[in-house]
Design a protein around this motif. Structure first.
Motif, PDB file in Angstrom:
ATOM      1  N   ASN A 197     -20.085   2.565 -16.033  1.00 47.92           N
ATOM      2  CA  ASN A 197     -20.648   1.618 -15.076  1.00 47.92           C
ATOM      3  C   ASN A 197     -20.113   0.214 -15.301  1.00 47.92           C
ATOM      4  O   ASN A 197     -19.849  -0.522 -14.348  1.00 47.92           O
ATOM      5  CB  ASN A 197     -22.177   1.629 -15.161  1.00 47.92           C
ATOM      6  CG  ASN A 197     -22.786   2.751 -14.341  1.00 47.92           C
ATOM      7  OD1 ASN A 197     -22.217   3.177 -13.342  1.00 47.92           O
ATOM      8  ND2 ASN A 197     -23.935   3.240 -14.763  1.00 47.92           N
ATOM      9  N   ASP A 201     -18.081  -1.770 -12.624  1.00 47.42           N
ATOM     10  CA  ASP A 201     -18.453  -3.123 -12.201  1.00 47.42           C
ATOM     11  C   ASP A 201     -17.251  -4.050 -12.249  1.00 47.42           C
ATOM     12  O   ASP A 201     -17.052  -4.895 -11.379  1.00 47.42           O
ATOM     13  CB  ASP A 201     -19.557  -3.668 -13.104  1.00 47.42           C
ATOM     14  CG  ASP A 201     -20.904  -3.036 -12.796  1.00 47.42           C
ATOM     15  OD1 ASP A 201     -21.019  -2.421 -11.732  1.00 47.42           O
ATOM     16  OD2 ASP A 201     -21.813  -3.158 -13.639  1.00 47.42           O
ATOM     17  N   ARG A 208     -16.849  -3.348  -4.583  1.00 46.54           N
ATOM     18  CA  ARG A 208     -17.911  -2.426  -5.001  1.00 46.54           C
ATOM     19  C   ARG A 208     -17.904  -1.166  -4.133  1.00 46.54           C
ATOM     20  O   ARG A 208     -18.939  -0.735  -3.622  1.00 46.54           O
ATOM     21  CB  ARG A 208     -19.279  -3.099  -4.915  1.00 46.54           C
ATOM     22  CG  ARG A 208     -19.426  -4.332  -5.786  1.00 46.54           C
ATOM     23  CD  ARG A 208     -20.755  -4.983  -5.567  1.00 46.54           C
ATOM     24  NE  ARG A 208     -20.835  -6.265  -6.256  1.00 46.54           N
ATOM     25  CZ  ARG A 208     -21.782  -7.163  -6.057  1.00 46.54           C
ATOM     26  NH1 ARG A 208     -22.736  -6.934  -5.197  1.00 46.54           N
ATOM     27  NH2 ARG A 208     -21.783  -8.301  -6.702  1.00 46.54           N
ATOM     28  N   LEU A 211     -19.382   3.770  -7.278  1.00 44.97           N
ATOM     29  CA  LEU A 211     -20.185   3.624  -8.488  1.00 44.97           C
ATOM     30  C   LEU A 211     -20.299   4.983  -9.161  1.00 44.97           C
ATOM     31  O   LEU A 211     -20.143   6.017  -8.517  1.00 44.97           O
ATOM     32  CB  LEU A 211     -21.566   3.042  -8.191  1.00 44.97           C
ATOM     33  CG  LEU A 211     -22.571   3.872  -7.393  1.00 44.97           C
ATOM     34  CD1 LEU A 211     -23.982   3.426  -7.741  1.00 44.97           C
ATOM     35  CD2 LEU A 211     -22.366   3.694  -5.895  1.00 44.97           C
ATOM     36  N   LYS A 258     -24.915  -3.355  -7.358  1.00 44.91           N
ATOM     37  CA  LYS A 258     -23.739  -2.492  -7.452  1.00 44.91           C
ATOM     38  C   LYS A 258     -23.195  -2.069  -6.096  1.00 44.91           C
ATOM     39  O   LYS A 258     -22.132  -1.443  -6.025  1.00 44.91           O
ATOM     40  CB  LYS A 258     -24.073  -1.249  -8.296  1.00 44.91           C
ATOM     41  CG  LYS A 258     -24.514  -1.559  -9.720  1.00 44.91           C
ATOM     42  CD  LYS A 258     -24.821  -0.298 -10.493  1.00 44.91           C
ATOM     43  CE  LYS A 258     -25.327  -0.620 -11.884  1.00 44.91           C
ATOM     44  NZ  LYS A 258     -24.343  -1.335 -12.704  1.00 44.91           N
TER      45      LYS A 258
END
Length: 320
Positions: A197, A201, A208, A211, A258
């Motif tokens: 993660n 990021d 973005r 994820l 996120k």
């Protein structure tokens, strides 16, 4: 009386010292892999020791594990306050290398034990019966033993019961090790998830577009373009992406950071929706195309709009 197994310190040991050292090192590695030495008492092992004492009719019973210098008691019935003794004086160091019950009817008359301080001093052992604790790989870890301060002899039914209980001790050692290994793997996975993660990021700091989420003990890459809406559920959130639903441990605030801010909007404390999936606004609800409809069922889902989010949402929509 059944024959006692030969003690480990035989002529074979003297003539094959190197081989013995290798086997002993492997045995100690196996014992350490169970991560059980010097751990607190556990009810399951205490219960097995109590049952052994009850079946054998002895005041003392022990789950004894033998390391390089001592025998340490994972379970202890009848020797309160004693956690270990020196290996070199222990009965269990002889019993654990046997293939069956190692039984001493009267230690005071046995040449091997008559001068042993555990016999001549406290606790004054006279009777000993020990069943070896042997791992599935064939390594001897110690014994489940029954001890008395007076001479006695087990019946064949008692010996069989002691064998069964010893196998139960090993089975619970295996279960305990498996649980610890699972917990360790879980911690490793959580660490990898945090790293993934963090990397995501950094990699997608501007757009973005993707994820990583943890699902069924693995990491899954989810495209933001596939996410229709997000729903809070206690300490978890449900992420609806296409026809899939991913349940993850997170907060709405954390997840909101996120997602691409231009494409998603928080419409309620419990809901985040993708703007291009809003089909209509009716009263205090947005109608979202979930993409999850089955034959004959609607894809549309009304999602409530929180009063504190409504003005911001309307400002972001192209209203005519």
């Amino acid at each position: 009386m059944p024959a006692k197994t030969s003690p480990p310190f035989s002529s074979g040991f003297l003539t094959n010292h190197s081989s013995h050292d290798t086997r002993e090192a492997e045995r100690l590695d196996a014992l350490r892999n169970y991560q059980i030495l010097d751990t607190p008492a556990e009810e399951v092992f205490d219960d097995l020791a109590k049952l052994a004492a009850c079946i054998c009719g002895t005041p003392i019973s022990l789950v004894s594990l033998i390391d390089a210098e001592r025998q340490w008691f994972k379970a202890n019935v009848g020797l309160e306050g004693v956690t270990s003794t020196e290996r070199e004086i222990s009965f269990c160091q002889h019993a654990m290398f046997g293939t069956d019950i190692y039984e001493v009817e009267d230690a005071g008359k046995d040449p091997l034990f008559c001068s042993n301080p555990l016999v001549t001093d406290d606790p004054g052992i006279r009777f000993y019966a020990g069943a070896p604790l042997v791992t599935p790989e064939g390594q001897s870890l110690g014994t489940l033993c029954a001890i008395d301060r007076v001479p006695r002899r087990l019946t064949e039914q008692q010996r069989e019961a002691l064998r069964i209980l010893a196998r139960e001790v090993v089975a619970h050692l295996e279960l305990r090790r498996a649980r610890l290994q699972l917990e360790q793997e879980q911690r490793k996975l959580e660490g990898l998830l945090r790293m993934a993660n963090d990397a995501a990021d950094s990699l997608y700091m501007v757009s973005r577009n993707e994820l990583f989420i943890k699902q069924d003990h693995k990491l899954v890459r989810v495209s933001a373009a596939d996410i229709r809406y997000v729903e809070a559920l206690g300490d978890y959130v449900n992420i609806y992406a296409g026809r899939d639903r991913h349940t993850v441990y997170s907060t709405m605030k954390e997840l909101e950071t996120k997602l691409p801010p231009r494409e998603f909007a928080r419409v309620h404390r419990k809901y985040i929706v993708r703007l291009d999936r809003i089909m209509a606004i009716e009263a205090d609800a947005v109608i979202v195309d979930t993409g999850r409809g089955t034959e004959g069922a609607s894809n549309l889902l009304p999602v409530p709009i929180g009063s504190s989010y409504k003005a911001s949402l309307l400002n972001r929509l192209n209203l005519v």
